[in-house]
Design a protein around this motif. Structure first.
Motif, PDB file in Angstrom:
ATOM      1  N   ARG A 704     -22.206   7.973   6.472  1.00 27.23           N
ATOM      2  CA  ARG A 704     -21.533   9.238   6.755  1.00 27.23           C
ATOM      3  C   ARG A 704     -22.203   9.983   7.899  1.00 27.23           C
ATOM      4  O   ARG A 704     -21.540  10.606   8.740  1.00 27.23           O
ATOM      5  CB  ARG A 704     -21.512  10.101   5.493  1.00 27.23           C
ATOM      6  CG  ARG A 704     -20.530   9.599   4.442  1.00 27.23           C
ATOM      7  CD  ARG A 704     -20.636  10.404   3.166  1.00 27.23           C
ATOM      8  NE  ARG A 704     -19.571  10.047   2.230  1.00 27.23           N
ATOM      9  CZ  ARG A 704     -19.488  10.526   0.990  1.00 27.23           C
ATOM     10  NH1 ARG A 704     -20.421  11.378   0.549  1.00 27.23           N
ATOM     11  NH2 ARG A 704     -18.496  10.178   0.199  1.00 27.23           N
ATOM     12  N   SER A 705     -23.515   9.926   7.954  1.00 32.75           N
ATOM     13  CA  SER A 705     -24.233  10.589   9.041  1.00 32.75           C
ATOM     14  C   SER A 705     -23.862   9.979  10.387  1.00 32.75           C
ATOM     15  O   SER A 705     -23.638  10.694  11.375  1.00 32.75           O
ATOM     16  CB  SER A 705     -25.745  10.484   8.811  1.00 32.75           C
ATOM     17  OG  SER A 705     -26.452  11.017   9.903  1.00 32.75           O
ATOM     18  N   THR A 706     -23.775   8.654  10.428  1.00 31.05           N
ATOM     19  CA  THR A 706     -23.432   7.974  11.678  1.00 31.05           C
ATOM     20  C   THR A 706     -21.988   8.259  12.073  1.00 31.05           C
ATOM     21  O   THR A 706     -21.682   8.459  13.248  1.00 31.05           O
ATOM     22  CB  THR A 706     -23.664   6.459  11.547  1.00 31.05           C
ATOM     23  OG1 THR A 706     -24.965   6.224  10.993  1.00 31.05           O
ATOM     24  CG2 THR A 706     -23.550   5.775  12.893  1.00 31.05           C
ATOM     25  N   ILE A 707     -21.092   8.255  11.092  1.00 27.99           N
ATOM     26  CA  ILE A 707     -19.692   8.575  11.365  1.00 27.99           C
ATOM     27  C   ILE A 707     -19.573   9.975  11.948  1.00 27.99           C
ATOM     28  O   ILE A 707     -18.815  10.224  12.894  1.00 27.99           O
ATOM     29  CB  ILE A 707     -18.846   8.464  10.080  1.00 27.99           C
ATOM     30  CG1 ILE A 707     -18.600   6.993   9.741  1.00 27.99           C
ATOM     31  CG2 ILE A 707     -17.525   9.203  10.213  1.00 27.99           C
ATOM     32  CD1 ILE A 707     -17.609   6.301  10.639  1.00 27.99           C
ATOM     33  N   TYR A 708     -20.332  10.901  11.388  1.00 30.47           N
ATOM     34  CA  TYR A 708     -20.298  12.276  11.890  1.00 30.47           C
ATOM     35  C   TYR A 708     -20.729  12.318  13.355  1.00 30.47           C
ATOM     36  O   TYR A 708     -20.121  13.012  14.178  1.00 30.47           O
ATOM     37  CB  TYR A 708     -21.211  13.167  11.049  1.00 30.47           C
ATOM     38  CG  TYR A 708     -21.272  14.603  11.530  1.00 30.47           C
ATOM     39  CD1 TYR A 708     -20.272  15.505  11.175  1.00 30.47           C
ATOM     40  CD2 TYR A 708     -22.316  15.042  12.336  1.00 30.47           C
ATOM     41  CE1 TYR A 708     -20.320  16.819  11.628  1.00 30.47           C
ATOM     42  CE2 TYR A 708     -22.369  16.352  12.786  1.00 30.47           C
ATOM     43  CZ  TYR A 708     -21.362  17.242  12.430  1.00 30.47           C
ATOM     44  OH  TYR A 708     -21.403  18.532  12.887  1.00 30.47           O
ATOM     45  N   THR A 709     -21.755  11.547  13.696  1.00 31.56           N
ATOM     46  CA  THR A 709     -22.229  11.497  15.072  1.00 31.56           C
ATOM     47  C   THR A 709     -21.153  10.944  15.995  1.00 31.56           C
ATOM     48  O   THR A 709     -20.923  11.460  17.096  1.00 31.56           O
ATOM     49  CB  THR A 709     -23.495  10.627  15.167  1.00 31.56           C
ATOM     50  OG1 THR A 709     -24.498  11.164  14.299  1.00 31.56           O
ATOM     51  CG2 THR A 709     -24.020  10.588  16.590  1.00 31.56           C
ATOM     52  N   VAL A 710     -20.478   9.885  15.557  1.00 27.71           N
ATOM     53  CA  VAL A 710     -19.406   9.290  16.361  1.00 27.71           C
ATOM     54  C   VAL A 710     -18.276  10.287  16.566  1.00 27.71           C
ATOM     55  O   VAL A 710     -17.748  10.458  17.670  1.00 27.71           O
ATOM     56  CB  VAL A 710     -18.878   8.003  15.691  1.00 27.71           C
ATOM     57  CG1 VAL A 710     -17.596   7.528  16.371  1.00 27.71           C
ATOM     58  CG2 VAL A 710     -19.938   6.923  15.730  1.00 27.71           C
ATOM     59  N   ASN A 711     -17.881  10.969  15.489  1.00 24.67           N
ATOM     60  CA  ASN A 711     -16.755  11.897  15.569  1.00 24.67           C
ATOM     61  C   ASN A 711     -17.037  13.107  16.443  1.00 24.67           C
ATOM     62  O   ASN A 711     -16.117  13.739  16.952  1.00 24.67           O
ATOM     63  CB  ASN A 711     -16.361  12.376  14.170  1.00 24.67           C
ATOM     64  CG  ASN A 711     -15.604  11.313  13.415  1.00 24.67           C
ATOM     65  OD1 ASN A 711     -15.249  10.290  13.969  1.00 24.67           O
ATOM     66  ND2 ASN A 711     -15.363  11.560  12.140  1.00 24.67           N
ATOM     67  N   THR A 712     -18.299  13.462  16.599  1.00 26.99           N
ATOM     68  CA  THR A 712     -18.640  14.634  17.402  1.00 26.99           C
ATOM     69  C   THR A 712     -19.144  14.246  18.781  1.00 26.99           C
ATOM     70  O   THR A 712     -19.669  15.082  19.509  1.00 26.99           O
ATOM     71  CB  THR A 712     -19.726  15.479  16.698  1.00 26.99           C
ATOM     72  OG1 THR A 712     -20.855  14.649  16.396  1.00 26.99           O
ATOM     73  CG2 THR A 712     -19.183  16.087  15.419  1.00 26.99           C
ATOM     74  N   SER A 713     -18.962  12.992  19.145  1.00 30.72           N
ATOM     75  CA  SER A 713     -19.391  12.542  20.471  1.00 30.72           C
ATOM     76  C   SER A 713     -18.518  13.163  21.544  1.00 30.72           C
ATOM     77  O   SER A 713     -17.403  13.623  21.289  1.00 30.72           O
ATOM     78  CB  SER A 713     -19.314  11.018  20.571  1.00 30.72           C
ATOM     79  OG  SER A 713     -17.968  10.595  20.543  1.00 30.72           O
ATOM     80  N   SER A 764     -20.934  16.215   3.962  1.00 33.56           N
ATOM     81  CA  SER A 764     -21.634  17.433   4.383  1.00 33.56           C
ATOM     82  C   SER A 764     -20.709  18.644   4.432  1.00 33.56           C
ATOM     83  O   SER A 764     -21.174  19.780   4.396  1.00 33.56           O
ATOM     84  CB  SER A 764     -22.277  17.220   5.755  1.00 33.56           C
ATOM     85  OG  SER A 764     -21.287  16.885   6.708  1.00 33.56           O
ATOM     86  N   VAL A 765     -19.394  18.393   4.518  1.00 36.76           N
ATOM     87  CA  VAL A 765     -18.446  19.520   4.522  1.00 36.76           C
ATOM     88  C   VAL A 765     -17.821  19.723   3.143  1.00 36.76           C
ATOM     89  O   VAL A 765     -16.844  20.453   2.999  1.00 36.76           O
ATOM     90  CB  VAL A 765     -17.338  19.306   5.587  1.00 36.76           C
ATOM     91  CG1 VAL A 765     -17.936  19.309   6.978  1.00 36.76           C
ATOM     92  CG2 VAL A 765     -16.567  18.013   5.323  1.00 36.76           C
ATOM     93  N   GLY A 766     -18.379  19.027   2.140  1.00 37.65           N
ATOM     94  CA  GLY A 766     -17.931  19.243   0.773  1.00 37.65           C
ATOM     95  C   GLY A 766     -16.712  18.462   0.350  1.00 37.65           C
ATOM     96  O   GLY A 766     -16.077  18.780  -0.657  1.00 37.65           O
ATOM     97  N   LYS A 767     -16.356  17.401   1.084  1.00 41.60           N
ATOM     98  CA  LYS A 767     -15.155  16.633   0.778  1.00 41.60           C
ATOM     99  C   LYS A 767     -15.496  15.353   0.032  1.00 41.60           C
ATOM    100  O   LYS A 767     -16.487  14.689   0.322  1.00 41.60           O
ATOM    101  CB  LYS A 767     -14.416  16.284   2.073  1.00 41.60           C
ATOM    102  CG  LYS A 767     -13.091  15.574   1.849  1.00 41.60           C
ATOM    103  CD  LYS A 767     -12.371  15.340   3.164  1.00 41.60           C
ATOM    104  CE  LYS A 767     -11.022  14.668   2.927  1.00 41.60           C
ATOM    105  NZ  LYS A 767     -10.291  14.434   4.197  1.00 41.60           N
ATOM    106  N   ILE A 768     -14.655  15.014  -0.948  1.00 42.60           N
ATOM    107  CA  ILE A 768     -14.772  13.748  -1.669  1.00 42.60           C
ATOM    108  C   ILE A 768     -13.903  12.716  -0.958  1.00 42.60           C
ATOM    109  O   ILE A 768     -12.701  12.914  -0.805  1.00 42.60           O
ATOM    110  CB  ILE A 768     -14.309  13.897  -3.132  1.00 42.60           C
ATOM    111  CG1 ILE A 768     -15.181  14.907  -3.882  1.00 42.60           C
ATOM    112  CG2 ILE A 768     -14.321  12.541  -3.827  1.00 42.60           C
ATOM    113  CD1 ILE A 768     -16.620  14.491  -4.030  1.00 42.60           C
ATOM    114  N   THR A 769     -14.507  11.623  -0.497  1.00 45.25           N
ATOM    115  CA  THR A 769     -13.724  10.583   0.174  1.00 45.25           C
ATOM    116  C   THR A 769     -14.354   9.220  -0.050  1.00 45.25           C
ATOM    117  O   THR A 769     -15.571   9.066   0.019  1.00 45.25           O
ATOM    118  CB  THR A 769     -13.606  10.847   1.683  1.00 45.25           C
ATOM    119  OG1 THR A 769     -12.927   9.740   2.299  1.00 45.25           O
ATOM    120  CG2 THR A 769     -14.962  11.040   2.334  1.00 45.25           C
ATOM    121  N   ASP A 770     -13.532   8.234  -0.343  1.00 45.19           N
ATOM    122  CA  ASP A 770     -13.989   6.862  -0.552  1.00 45.19           C
ATOM    123  C   ASP A 770     -13.604   5.965   0.633  1.00 45.19           C
ATOM    124  O   ASP A 770     -13.407   4.764   0.485  1.00 45.19           O
ATOM    125  CB  ASP A 770     -13.427   6.296  -1.849  1.00 45.19           C
ATOM    126  CG  ASP A 770     -11.919   6.475  -1.966  1.00 45.19           C
ATOM    127  OD1 ASP A 770     -11.370   7.348  -1.267  1.00 45.19           O
ATOM    128  OD2 ASP A 770     -11.288   5.756  -2.763  1.00 45.19           O
TER     129      ASP A 770
END
Length: 855
Positions: A704-713, A764-770
Motif C-alpha cells: 500500500r505504501s508503494t502504491i501510494y507513492t506511484v499514485n502521487t507521482s 492510510s485514508v481509512g478505507k477497507i480494500t482487498d
C-alpha cells in the motif's frame, strides 16, 4: 534533439502467437484474419506490427511520415481519420508483397484506404475458403421487392404518397439492398471452428493470458445462435461489406446472396474467399446523446430525464447489493476497437470483468469483496456520468422488406406503408420498401448496416393524438432527421420496469411542435444543397494499383483541413439555438462526415471547414443565448472576433450534464459507504487467515505504501490516471512472494492471510480494500486457496472425444493428512501446519534476536 513525431505500435502478433498490444496485452479471442492468413501461408512471414502516426501538422512532420510510408519494410499504409496506419509484415518486406503472394490485388480509389483497413481489423470471426467452397449469387436490387417499378400504374400509385421519390431511378432502387446481404450458416461455423483454444499447460509463453473453457463455450454457443453479423468477404469479384443475415433458406448450392452494388472493386482475392465478421444484435439499454436530445427535444423533458435517471440508479443499486450485476458475460470477450489507442484500457476493463466472472462462477458473491463490489457497481454506472438511460427504447437495425424476403422471411413479413414491425428472431425492425426509399434524406443516406434508436411512445396532442407510434432516428442525426411509424397492435414492444417493479409501456410524449422532417423540407424546396466542389469539378479518376503515392496524396488532403468534429458541433449548435432548417447548405451532414473521415479532394475539406465557420457566425450574429456547457466544451470560442462576446445560459445540455454528474457522485458515494459497512467474505476466511496473518501484515502495508507513492507521482498527477505498468509490476512482486513458499498449503494460507489483513486493516485514508488480491495477477492464487479449503467451487474441465470439453463444478468437503480424514477445514489446517518450516514472523528482514513476531 529527438523527434516526438514517430509511430506507436498498437497491434502486433507473431506467426505462432495471439494478437497483442504494444504492452503485450492479449486481446482475448480476437485476431486479424487477413494478416493471420499472411503469417500462416507465406513461409517467410514471422509476424506483423500495426503502428499509427498522427496526421502531420508541419512540413518537417510530413517529410518524416512520407519516409516511413515509402520505407521498403512497410507492407501497406492508409490514412484513417486523424491518423496514418502503417503495417509491417516481418520477414516479408515490400509494398503489399505478402498479400500479392497470396493472390490479393489492391487498386487505387477514393475508398481504398477505408477498405484496406479491414486487413488489420481485429475480429472474433475469421475464415478462409477455397475458390470452389463458396457460391455467390448476385441479384438485382429489385429482385425481392413487392413493387414492380416498371409498371406505370404502380409508379403512379406510389407517387401519390411519395411524390419526392423517383422510384424508377436505378440509383434509388439500389438502396433496397444497399449494405445488406445473406449468408449460409457454414461461413459462421467455419469461423467459429477457427477460434483459438488456449491450453496453458502446452504454452511456453509467460505472457499468455487464458480465458477458460466456460467463456469459450458460451462464446461459441452465442455465435452459433447469432443471426446478424457485420461482415467482410473478399473474393475474385471484389470486396463485399455490410451487415449479413444468416439463413437456412438459401437456394440449393448457394452460400451468399447479394446485389451487385454491394461488391466493391478496390480489393479482390484471386485464390478463394477471406471472411471476417463481428456479431451484431439488439441493444435494449439505450442512453441519451447530445445530438438526439438537441434535435428531438419533445422526447427529453427535464422532468422525465430526472425521473429516468433516479429510477435506474435505484434499480442498479438494488442489483448490486443483491449480486445481480454480473449477468452480461459478453463484456468479457467483446471488444470495440473504435480507437486503437484505447484498446489496452478496454482490455484492462474486460480482464476486471473476467475476475468478477470467475469469482461468481466459483460460488462467491460480489458482496464478499469490498473492492470488487465497489468497482463493479461503480463501473456499471459510468455510462451515466454524461448520459441518461431512455425507457421503452431500443437500438436496432431497420431494414426494408426486400432484405427480409431475400433472407427467407417471405409471407411472414409484409409491412403496410407507414407501419413498422419487428422480426424477433433477428432483433431487427422492418419497414415497407417505399418507406425505406422515402426516409433516405431524413436519416443521412442510411443503408442496411446502420443502427437506429427506436422510441415506442404514445402521442399526446397534435395530428397523432392518442396513437401508439415508433419514432426512429439514426446517429449521427441533424435537425429534422427522424421518422414516425405506426405501431402495429400485437407486435413486440419494449417494457421498462420502475424501481418498485411497475411495468411501463408506450410512455406519453407531446405530439405538437415537432420539427419538419428533412425529407419533407427538401421536397418542399425549403432546404437546398449547393454541392461539394468535387461535384462541380471533373475529378481525375484514380486507377492502377494502390501504391505509397496514394497514401501520400491522401495525407496531403487530410493536412489541408476537414475538421469533422468542428462541422458536427456547428450543425448541432445551429439546431440547439436557432431551431430551424438552414435553407442553403453545402451538403448533407452524412456526406460532410464521410468526406472528412475519408478525404479524397482538398477543396472539399476546405469547403466543409468554411461551412462550419459560416454556421457558427450565423449563431453568434443572432445574439441568442447559448448553452454554457455546449459552448465551453466544444471549442467555439475560437470563432469569436476580438472583444466579441456571447450570452451564455444553463440550457438543456448544461442541465443534463449537471444532473448526470451530481447523481453519479451520489450513487458512487452510496456504493462506497455500503461496501465499507457490509461487504466481506465468510468468517471462515478470517479464521483460516489467522495462521499467517502477521506474516502477511507487513507485506500488505509495504504494498500500500508503494502504491501510494506511484499514485502521487508527477506522471500520475499530470495525466490524472494511474500508471498501469507500475501497478502491474507491484502485483507481479506479490506473486513472487507467494511463490517463495514451497508447500502448497503455506501458499494458500499466506494468500488468505493477505486477504484478511486487507479487510481488517484500513489504508492510510481509512478505507477497507482487498485490491491486493482482486487483480488478475494475484487473483488466481486467491481463487485456488478458496477452492482448496472448500470455500469456493472448483471448475472441472473434462475433454471429450469430439474435441469439446464438459464443464462441471465440485467443492472440497473433506481433506486427508497422513492417514486421517478431516471434514473441517480448520482442523485440517491445524494438522498440516505441523510440517511447515514457516515461522510466524514477518517476511521482511529486520534485526531480531527472537523468533517471536513483533506484530
Amino acid at each position: 534533439m529527438t523527434s516526438t513525431y514517430r509511430p506507436i505500435v498498437r497491434l502486433r502478433s507473431e506467426a505462432t502467437g495471439p494478437l497483442r498490444s504494444m504492452n503485450d496485452y492479449q486481446f482475448g479471442f480476437y485476431d486479424t484474419g487477413f494478416l493471420r492468413q499472411a503469417m500462416t501461408s507465406v513461409d517467410s512471414a514471422t509476424g506483423f506490427r500495426m503502428a499509427t502516426l498522427p496526421i502531420p501538422q508541419t512540413p518537417y512532420e510530413f517529410r518524416i511520415a512520407e519516409q516511413i510510408i515509402r520505407h521498403p519494410d512497410v507492407s501497406y499504409a492508409i490514412v484513417d481519420k486523424n491518423k496514418i496506419a502503417i503495417v509491417i509484415v516481418d520477414g516479408c518486406p515490400g509494398w503489399l508483397n505478402a498479400f500479392n503472394q497470396l493472390g490479393y490485388e489492391v487498386y487505387s480509389g477514393d475508398k481504398t484506404g477505408k477498405r484496406l483497413k479491414t486487413f488489420h481489423r481485429p475480429a472474433l470471426l475469421n475464415a478462409t475458403f477455397g475458390k470452389d467452397e463458396l457460391n455467390v449469387m448476385v441479384v438485382e436490387p429489385t429482385a425481392y421487392t413487392p413493387y414492380n417499378f416498371n409498371d406505370p400504374e404502380m409508379i403512379s400509385f406510389l407517387q401519390k404518397d411519395y411524390p419526392a421519390v423517383n422510384f424508377q431511378d436505378p440509383s434509388v432502387q439500389a438502396r433496397l439492398l444497399d449494405g445488406g446481404f445473406v449468408i449460409s450458416p457454414k461461413l459462421i461455423q467455419r469461423a467459429v471452428a477457427n477460434l483459438p483454444v488456449y491450453e496453458p499447460h502446452k504454452s511456453t509463453d509467460s505472457k499468455e493470458y487464458y480465458y477458460d473453457w466456460r467463456i469459450r463455450k458460451k462464446l461459441v454457443n452465442n455465435l452459433l445462435r447469432q443471426k446478424v453479423f457485420n461482415a467482410r468477404l473478399v473474393f475474385e469479384e471484389g470486396f463485399l461489406k455490410g451487415n449479413c443475415i444468416v439463413s437456412d433458406n438459401l437456394p440449393d448450392g448457394v452460400d451468399v446472396i447479394t446485389s451487385r452494388d454491394n461488391i466493391k472493386n478496390e480489393i479482390c482475392f484471386k485464390n478463394g474467399f477471406q471472411f471476417l465478421a463481428e456479431p451484431q444484435g439488439s441493444h435494449e439499454r439505450v442512453i441519451t446523446d447530445d445530438q438526439t436530445v438537441i434535435n428531438l427535444p419533445n422526447l427529453f423533458t427535464q422532468a422525465d430525464m430526472e425521473y429516468w435517471l433516479h429510477e435506474e440508479y435505484e434499480k442498479m443499486f438494488d442489483d448490486a447489493v443483491n449480486c445481480r450485476l454480473l449477468t452480461n458475460w459478453r463484456e468479457i470477450y467483446k471488444r470495440q476497437f473504435r480507437n486503437p489507442s484505447d484498446a489496452e484500457d478496454e482490455e484492462a476493463n474486460s480482464r476486471m470483468s473476467y475476475v468478477g466472472y470467475r469469482w461468481v462462477a466459483s460460488g462467491m458473491k460480489i458482496t464478499d469483496s469490498p473492492w470488487l463490489f465497489e468497482t463493479l457497481a461503480s463501473s456499471h454506472a459510468k455510462p451515466f456520468q454524461k448520459r441518461i438511460p431512455i425507457p421503452c427504447t431500443v437500438y436496432e437495425q431497420i431494414i426494408p422488406e426486400s432484405l427480409a424476403h431475400m433472407a427467407g422471411y417471405g409471407e411472414d413479413v409484409y409491412v403496410e406503408q407507414g407501419d413498422i414491425i419487428r422480426i424477433n428472431e433477428l432483433g431487427v425492425h422492418v419497414v415497407n420498401d417505399a418507406d425505406w426509399l422515402e426516409m433516405y434524406e431524413s436519416h443521412g443516406g442510411h443503408d442496411e448496416d446502420d443502427y437506429f434508436k427506436l422510441f415506442y411512445r404514445t402521442m399526446e396532442g397534435g395530428d397523432l393524438d392518442g396513437q401508439k407510434v415508433v419514432i426512429v432516428c439514426r446517429s449521427p442525426n441533424g435537425y429534422g432527421e427522424y421518422s414516425i411509424f405506426n405501431y402495429v397492435e400485437g407486435q413486440w414492444s419494449p417494457t421498462w420496469l420502475t424501481s418498485d417493479g411497475n411495468k411501463v409501456k408506450f410512455p406519453k410524449v407531446s405530439g405538437r411542435g415537432w420539427p419538419k422532417r428533412l425529407s419533407d423540407a427538401i421536397r418542399d424546396k425549403e432546404v437546398r444543397y449547393e454541392g461539394l466542389p468535387s461535384e462541380h469539378t471533373k475529378k481525375q479518376k484514380r486507377t492502377g494499383l494502390y501504391t505509397p503515392d496514394d497514401v501520400v496524396r491522401d495525407m496531403q488532403v487530410a493536412m489541408s483541413g476537414g475538421n469533422v468534429g468542428g462541422y458536427v458541433n456547428a450543425v448541432m449548435a445551429h439546431s440547439l439555438i436557432l431551431h430551424s432548417h438552414r435553407p442553403t447548405q453545402l451538403c448533407s451532414m452524412e456526406k460532410a462526415i464521410d468526406k472528412c473521415i475519408n478525404p479524397d479532394f482538398t477543396e472539399d475539406v476546405l469547403a466543409i471547414d468554411d461551412e462550419a465557420r459560416k454556421i457558427v457566425r450565423e449563431i453568434i450574429d443572432s445574439k441568442q443565448p447559448i448553452d454554457l456547457n455546449f459552448w465551453q466544451r466544444r471549442g467555439f470560442k475560437r470563432y469569436l472576433k476580438d472583444d466579441e462576446e456571447v450570452v451564455l445560459h444553463e440550457g438543456k445540455i448544461t442541465q443534463m450534464n449537471n444532473l448526470c454528474q451530481s447523481q453519479y457522485q451520489l450513487y458512487c458515494q452510496r456504493v462506497r459507504e455500503w461496501a465499507q459497512a457490509n461487504a466481506g467474505p465468510p468468517e471462515i476466511v478470517h479464521d483460516l487467515a489467522k495462521r499467517l496473518y502477521f506474516h502477511a501484515l507487513p507485506i500488505v502495508r509495504n504494498f500500500r505504501s508503494t502504491i501510494y507513492t506511484v499514485n502521487t507521482s508527477e506522471t500520475t498527477q499530470a495525466t490524472g490516471g494511474i500508471v498501469r505498468n507500475s501497478w502491474e509490476s507491484l502485483y507481479s512482486d506479490i506473486v513472487k512472494i507467494i511463490e517463495t513458499f514451497e508447500r502448497e498449503e503455506d501458499r494458500h494460507d499466506f494468500v488468505l492471510a493477505m486477504y484478511s489483513v486487507s479487510l481488517k486493516v484500513p489504508t492510510s485514508v481509512g478505507k477497507i480494500t482487498d485490491q491486493i488480491v482482486m487483480n488478475r495477477f494475484v487473483y488466481p492464487y486467491l481463487e485456488s486457496a478458496l477452492q482448496f479449503y472448500g470455500i469456493a467451487n472448483t471448475v472441472v474441465f473434462t475433454p471429450r472425444k469430439d474435441g469439446d470439453v464438459d464443464v462441471s463444478n465440485m467443492k472440497n468437503e473433506k481433506w486427508q493428512y497422513s492417514d486421517k480424514i478431516y471434514h473441517d477445514a480448520l482442523s485440517f489446517q491445524n494438522a498440516h501446519r505441523e510440517e511447515t518450516e514457516v515461522v510466524f514472523t514477518p517476511s521482511v528482514p529486520y534485526s531480531r534476536t527472537s523468533n517471536v513476531s513483533r506484530y
